[in-house]
Design a protein around this motif. Sequence first.
Motif, PDB file in Angstrom:
ATOM      1  N   ILE A 166       0.834  -1.201   0.000  1.00 48.67           N
ATOM      2  CA  ILE A 166       0.000   0.000   0.000  1.00 48.67           C
ATOM      3  C   ILE A 166       0.867   1.249   0.000  1.00 48.67           C
ATOM      4  CG2 ILE A 166      -1.801   1.228   1.291  1.00 48.67           C
ATOM      5  CD1 ILE A 166      -2.702  -1.485   2.344  1.00 48.67           C
ATOM      6  N   THR A 167       2.043   1.188   0.682  1.00 45.14           N
ATOM      7  CA  THR A 167       2.921   2.365   0.658  1.00 45.14           C
ATOM      8  C   THR A 167       3.340   2.695  -0.774  1.00 45.14           C
ATOM      9  OG1 THR A 167       4.898   0.994   0.989  1.00 45.14           O
ATOM     10  CG2 THR A 167       3.794   1.805   2.970  1.00 45.14           C
ATOM     11  N   ARG A 168       3.577   1.674  -1.596  1.00 41.22           N
ATOM     12  CA  ARG A 168       3.953   1.910  -2.999  1.00 41.22           C
ATOM     13  C   ARG A 168       2.752   2.345  -3.834  1.00 41.22           C
ATOM     14  NH1 ARG A 168       7.613  -0.145   0.490  1.00 41.22           N
ATOM     15  NH2 ARG A 168       9.600  -0.676  -0.505  1.00 41.22           N
ATOM     16  N   SER A 169       1.635   1.627  -3.665  1.00 39.32           N
ATOM     17  CA  SER A 169       0.469   1.921  -4.517  1.00 39.32           C
ATOM     18  C   SER A 169      -0.071   3.318  -4.253  1.00 39.32           C
ATOM     19  CB  SER A 169      -0.609   0.870  -4.291  1.00 39.32           C
ATOM     20  OG  SER A 169      -1.111   0.929  -2.966  1.00 39.32           O
ATOM     21  N   LYS A 170      -0.096   3.763  -3.004  1.00 39.56           N
ATOM     22  CA  LYS A 170      -0.578   5.106  -2.700  1.00 39.56           C
ATOM     23  C   LYS A 170       0.311   6.170  -3.333  1.00 39.56           C
ATOM     24  CE  LYS A 170      -4.259   4.653  -0.066  1.00 39.56           C
ATOM     25  NZ  LYS A 170      -5.559   5.262  -0.463  1.00 39.56           N
ATOM     26  N   PHE A 171       1.615   5.945  -3.276  1.00 37.50           N
ATOM     27  CA  PHE A 171       2.531   6.921  -3.879  1.00 37.50           C
ATOM     28  C   PHE A 171       2.378   6.952  -5.395  1.00 37.50           C
ATOM     29  CE2 PHE A 171       6.397   8.544  -5.654  1.00 37.50           C
ATOM     30  CZ  PHE A 171       6.818   9.528  -4.771  1.00 37.50           C
ATOM     31  N   ILE A 172       2.319   5.751  -6.008  1.00 34.17           N
ATOM     32  CA  ILE A 172       2.180   5.685  -7.470  1.00 34.17           C
ATOM     33  C   ILE A 172       0.881   6.330  -7.908  1.00 34.17           C
ATOM     34  CG2 ILE A 172       1.910   4.099  -9.412  1.00 34.17           C
ATOM     35  CD1 ILE A 172       3.783   2.172  -7.911  1.00 34.17           C
ATOM     36  N   GLY A 179       2.853   9.143  -9.254  1.00 32.24           N
ATOM     37  CA  GLY A 179       3.396   8.432 -10.401  1.00 32.24           C
ATOM     38  C   GLY A 179       4.657   7.669 -10.051  1.00 32.24           C
ATOM     39  N   ALA A 180       4.884   6.558 -10.759  1.00 33.11           N
ATOM     40  CA  ALA A 180       6.027   5.698 -10.465  1.00 33.11           C
ATOM     41  C   ALA A 180       7.354   6.346 -10.808  1.00 33.11           C
ATOM     42  CB  ALA A 180       5.883   4.377 -11.210  1.00 33.11           C
ATOM     43  N   ASP A 181       7.353   7.265 -11.803  1.00 35.29           N
ATOM     44  CA  ASP A 181       8.628   7.849 -12.217  1.00 35.29           C
ATOM     45  C   ASP A 181       9.168   8.848 -11.206  1.00 35.29           C
ATOM     46  OD1 ASP A 181       6.560   9.551 -12.666  1.00 35.29           O
ATOM     47  OD2 ASP A 181       7.387  10.410 -14.503  1.00 35.29           O
ATOM     48  N   ASN A 182       8.356   9.221 -10.205  1.00 36.00           N
ATOM     49  CA  ASN A 182       8.837  10.140  -9.167  1.00 36.00           C
ATOM     50  C   ASN A 182       9.332   9.424  -7.910  1.00 36.00           C
ATOM     51  OD1 ASN A 182       8.403  12.685 -10.442  1.00 36.00           O
ATOM     52  ND2 ASN A 182       6.199  12.389 -10.165  1.00 36.00           N
ATOM     53  N   LEU A 183       9.205   8.119  -7.890  1.00 30.49           N
ATOM     54  CA  LEU A 183       9.697   7.367  -6.731  1.00 30.49           C
ATOM     55  C   LEU A 183      11.194   7.581  -6.449  1.00 30.49           C
ATOM     56  CD1 LEU A 183       7.839   3.928  -6.841  1.00 30.49           C
ATOM     57  CD2 LEU A 183       7.949   5.495  -4.910  1.00 30.49           C
ATOM     58  N   PRO A 184      12.056   7.653  -7.460  1.00 34.76           N
ATOM     59  CA  PRO A 184      13.474   7.876  -7.161  1.00 34.76           C
ATOM     60  C   PRO A 184      13.752   9.149  -6.377  1.00 34.76           C
ATOM     61  CG  PRO A 184      13.245   7.087  -9.401  1.00 34.76           C
ATOM     62  CD  PRO A 184      11.866   7.360  -8.897  1.00 34.76           C
ATOM     63  N   VAL A 240       0.490  13.031   2.325  1.00 34.71           N
ATOM     64  CA  VAL A 240       0.252  11.857   3.168  1.00 34.71           C
ATOM     65  C   VAL A 240       0.843  10.608   2.524  1.00 34.71           C
ATOM     66  CG1 VAL A 240      -1.496  10.455   4.303  1.00 34.71           C
ATOM     67  CG2 VAL A 240      -1.847  12.920   4.077  1.00 34.71           C
ATOM     68  N   SER A 241       0.713  10.493   1.192  1.00 33.61           N
ATOM     69  CA  SER A 241       1.276   9.335   0.486  1.00 33.61           C
ATOM     70  C   SER A 241       2.795   9.307   0.596  1.00 33.61           C
ATOM     71  CB  SER A 241       0.840   9.369  -0.982  1.00 33.61           C
ATOM     72  OG  SER A 241      -0.561   9.299  -1.095  1.00 33.61           O
ATOM     73  N   VAL A 242       3.406  10.493   0.469  1.00 30.55           N
ATOM     74  CA  VAL A 242       4.875  10.554   0.589  1.00 30.55           C
ATOM     75  C   VAL A 242       5.313  10.178   1.999  1.00 30.55           C
ATOM     76  CG1 VAL A 242       6.886  12.069   0.419  1.00 30.55           C
ATOM     77  CG2 VAL A 242       4.993  12.317  -1.208  1.00 30.55           C
ATOM     78  N   ALA A 243       4.627  10.743   3.019  1.00 28.25           N
ATOM     79  CA  ALA A 243       4.987  10.445   4.403  1.00 28.25           C
ATOM     80  C   ALA A 243       4.780   8.968   4.718  1.00 28.25           C
ATOM     81  CB  ALA A 243       4.160  11.314   5.350  1.00 28.25           C
ATOM     82  N   PHE A 244       3.721   8.377   4.175  1.00 27.26           N
ATOM     83  CA  PHE A 244       3.442   6.965   4.426  1.00 27.26           C
ATOM     84  C   PHE A 244       4.494   6.075   3.765  1.00 27.26           C
ATOM     85  CE2 PHE A 244       0.625   3.119   3.724  1.00 27.26           C
ATOM     86  CZ  PHE A 244       0.656   2.738   5.054  1.00 27.26           C
ATOM     87  N   TYR A 245       4.952   6.476   2.569  1.00 26.16           N
ATOM     88  CA  TYR A 245       6.002   5.702   1.888  1.00 26.16           C
ATOM     89  C   TYR A 245       7.292   5.711   2.710  1.00 26.16           C
ATOM     90  CZ  TYR A 245       9.254   4.168  -1.724  1.00 26.16           C
ATOM     91  OH  TYR A 245      10.212   3.490  -2.420  1.00 26.16           O
ATOM     92  N   VAL A 246       7.671   6.874   3.222  1.00 25.14           N
ATOM     93  CA  VAL A 246       8.883   6.964   4.055  1.00 25.14           C
ATOM     94  C   VAL A 246       8.696   6.171   5.342  1.00 25.14           C
ATOM     95  CG1 VAL A 246      10.398   8.544   5.311  1.00 25.14           C
ATOM     96  CG2 VAL A 246       9.530   9.180   3.062  1.00 25.14           C
ATOM     97  N   GLN A 298      -6.014   1.688 -11.261  1.00 23.09           N
ATOM     98  CA  GLN A 298      -6.627   1.860  -9.954  1.00 23.09           C
ATOM     99  C   GLN A 298      -5.624   1.535  -8.853  1.00 23.09           C
ATOM    100  OE1 GLN A 298     -10.061  -0.555  -9.400  1.00 23.09           O
ATOM    101  NE2 GLN A 298     -10.768   0.539  -7.560  1.00 23.09           N
ATOM    102  N   GLU A 299      -5.646   2.323  -7.797  1.00 22.71           N
ATOM    103  CA  GLU A 299      -4.678   2.187  -6.704  1.00 22.71           C
ATOM    104  C   GLU A 299      -4.802   0.850  -5.991  1.00 22.71           C
ATOM    105  OE1 GLU A 299      -3.768   2.010  -2.544  1.00 22.71           O
ATOM    106  OE2 GLU A 299      -5.762   2.640  -3.210  1.00 22.71           O
ATOM    107  N   SER A 300      -6.033   0.387  -5.736  1.00 22.78           N
ATOM    108  CA  SER A 300      -6.208  -0.884  -5.049  1.00 22.78           C
ATOM    109  C   SER A 300      -5.733  -2.048  -5.902  1.00 22.78           C
ATOM    110  CB  SER A 300      -7.683  -1.071  -4.675  1.00 22.78           C
ATOM    111  OG  SER A 300      -8.505  -1.065  -5.835  1.00 22.78           O
ATOM    112  N   ALA A 301      -5.881  -1.946  -7.223  1.00 22.22           N
ATOM    113  CA  ALA A 301      -5.390  -3.000  -8.106  1.00 22.22           C
ATOM    114  C   ALA A 301      -3.869  -3.071  -8.080  1.00 22.22           C
ATOM    115  CB  ALA A 301      -5.895  -2.764  -9.528  1.00 22.22           C
ATOM    116  N   ILE A 302      -3.224  -1.890  -8.041  1.00 23.34           N
ATOM    117  CA  ILE A 302      -1.753  -1.868  -7.940  1.00 23.34           C
ATOM    118  C   ILE A 302      -1.313  -2.509  -6.635  1.00 23.34           C
ATOM    119  CG2 ILE A 302       0.258  -0.361  -7.765  1.00 23.34           C
ATOM    120  CD1 ILE A 302      -1.199   1.629  -9.580  1.00 23.34           C
TER     121      ILE A 302
END
Length: 965
Positions: A44-50, A54-59, A114-120, A267-271
């Motif tokens: 969920i930490t990944r899916s919420k951020f994506i 977007g996935a290209d901003n994860l780095p 919130v998504s960024v904070a949850f990922y960290v 969809q976020e839940s599918a990811i």
Amino acid sequence: MDHSISSRTLSRIGQIQVGETATALLMLTYSFLAMASYNAIKPITRSKFIDSLGADNLPYVQLAAGVLIGMIMVAYSWLVARLPRRWSLPIVQVGIVGLLVAFWFLFRRGGTWVSVAFYVTGLILGILLISQFWTLANLVYDPRQAKRLFGFIGAGAPLGGIAGSILTVRYVKRIGSVNILLVSAVLMALCALIVVTIIVREQLSGLAAAPTEEAKEQTKVRGWQALDLLRNSRHLQIIALVISFAAIGAAIIEQQLNMAAAAAYGQESAIAGFLAVVQAWTSTIGFLVQILLTSRIHRFLGIGFALLILPVSLGSTGLVMLMVAALWAPGLARVLDQSLRYTVDKTSREILFMPLPSDVKLQAKPFVDVTVDRFAKGFGALILLLLIKPWGLHLNWWELSYASLTIMVFWIFMALRARRGYVEAFRSSIGNRQIKPAEIRLEVADLSMLEALVAELANPDERKVLYAIEVLESLGKKNLITPLLLLHESSSVRLRALSVLDGASPETAARWLPSISRLLTDPDPEVRASAVGALANIQGMDVVELVRPSLSDSNPRIAMTAAMVLARDGTAEDIAAAECVLEKLRTDPLEATVEVRKELAAVLRHIPDMRFRRLLIPLLTDSSLEVAQEALRSVRQLGNSDYMFVPVLISLLRHSSLRQNARDLLVGYGEATLEALGHFLRDQDEYPAVRRNIPSTIARIPCPRAADLLLGALADPDRPLQFEAIAGLETMKRRQPGLSFRREPLEALVLSECEKSAYYATLRQTCFGSRMPDRSRLLERALGEREVRGIDCIFRLLGLLFPWQDIVAAQWSIERGGPARARALEYLDNLLPGPLRKRILPILERSHSGTATLSARSLLPASEAVQADSLRQLIRDPDPVLSAAALQFVCETRQRQYQKDLEMLMATRNEGDWWVSEEASWTLGAFRLTEDRLSELLAEPLPAVEIAARLGRLPLFASVSADGL
């Protein structure tokens, strides 16, 4: 009944012993719940951020996470240090529960941050939960338990990962990804309850401690030291590069998976569901690899093969993604990467650290594991931004495999270098014994390690062989220890090799049986006894029953071994029979050879029964030096609980070869032996050599009673004994400056030495005038040296009354002369009290003034009558050196008027002063010759024995020892 069945089942699975079952199951449950809670929210930490950025901003977040995680962990350490030490861990876990609930509320309100904070937060929890678990495990279990139980309790982590992933897969679409956070919070709350139960059950108190200022300073120093170690160690640099390539390769695969999932699912839940499926497969395969393959790969294929698995997997899946740009390809790559990374590859990297010294691992390993890994992940994030961003190369997710293939090439090269460096470092570490056997686990024992250990068994150095045996036994590889070690020249190796047979299989015991039988006549008695015990175990017999018939064996070694075993474990009748056999071996002229008595002395130290110790007493005074030395070693090993050896040890002080060992043993008894030493010190009938060596022994037991004994010896008429007592007091004062002595006997002896110094100075002046002694004439030389020794004795006594450093400096200045002499005399003039000053200073001023300060009258020799009286006093002097020198002077000057004095001296002198008796006999023989014949004999260049033969005194000379001649 059910409880005993479950305990037996767990003992087979996890080597759990009695009393460990409940805690082991609780720890297993703890690791299961902690990892289930974390793995439920990890997708969920990944899916919420994506979904939000977007996935290209994860780095970008991964790049910033390195700095943020460091700051957050510092804040976490500050917080934990201020919590109650016993409950810090469950309090933090309750805080995690609150944090998960807080994120549940925040997600319902929305917000990109919130998504960024949850990922960290997810990144932090992945590190924190594992660290907390192993911290508690290291507090609960000691190193020996850890080797047995860590594999069992750690198995809960992959099982929890599987459970958490399946939970997310099944319920993420039904209840929504946000509500999974509440499920994770419930699991973490249960985990906290388990931890509380473990703390109460095991009575733990120190889970966290506030770091002191010294500890903080040491942490800073260790950081710099770790950098220095990394810069100076080629092996550490290679390990750091291997870890860096692994971190960059993992970052590339994770980015490919995130980009592919974002492209395939909108969809976020599918990811989240897809990532949970991948995670479930990762945990399942990782669990199977850890259980079934990891130890076997290391054991049979070696660390070199293990280090190549992950880079080859990275390159292979990269090629698959280039050829088939389907979603399952990055999923497969992620499963293989994660399942191998935390099993085979993680264990392999731990093995690479093993040959390093413990202090190097303590300082460098955390730095390489954490800091280097974090830096490599940040560098990997920069590379990914350059590869995927529009302002960079703008590659698709499958095109990132070109980077994976590039990393694979460098990674394989460094893995091969790491394998070579590991083998070299491990062989070196065996010689230095840098690896602690208790810290080695079976799963990190690779083929190279076992080969090196087996090779060390053939080493002639007993320390290396013993170390290799210990490590192999610690690894559960007793079967690799060869019975050829029973032929090793070291008795310690043979004895240690016999201990390996405990619990050995019947096949192994049969293989060792012929070699064990040969040890029944081994030179070492303890080896023989161990061999008897091993034979008894192999044959299923009682050891006493086995050796009882050997008590009358014709071979003395076998008989002694049987007696030793019976004396330790037999009945009262067996003990009495053993005593008789050992006594017979000591006294029987046919059997009591030097070698037998020596081995008997060695056997007696292995018998704890006190009645056998009396047999050592005659062996301590044996005519053979080897036997006496072996008996001394036995007395040393038996300890200082038995005082029966004290008189014998004191008597050995006269023996130059045994004196030091005897003195060490006497000192080991402590103050309890002072009374015996004092008795022999005062005994005038004791051997002079014994009495004169007692003061130096007493001086090594510094206490008031020892000081009193040495002070009492100052009044002894034996001059050498007096000097030894003074030297002993000096030793005590210099080792314990605070120790004080009674002044009265010391001041009385100083005054006595002053009188003697004046007395001998007067005799020298009477006989020869006040000029400096002619060293070519023995009597003048002896009188001059006697005066020097007297002054030296005075200074030594003053060093006991006043600060000895100042007295030594004053003595050196006076003997050197010049301006410093006057200053030293002035210092003593102000330091010494009246009676001492009046008697000492004139002697010191006269001793080094020469003839310049003497009157012309004093330079003239005394009258013949006064000279004759002085010479008679010297002839009768108790000092044998002065008496013999005076006799030699009488012979040299042919003064026949002293013939009656010599005859009286021969009749009354102590027979022990053979120097004086010999010189008097020689002089009387010379007086019986005519002047011409005596001059003729003395002029001939003949040896003294030949001259004595011509004088008819050869039997007397023949009785003199070589040292006397």
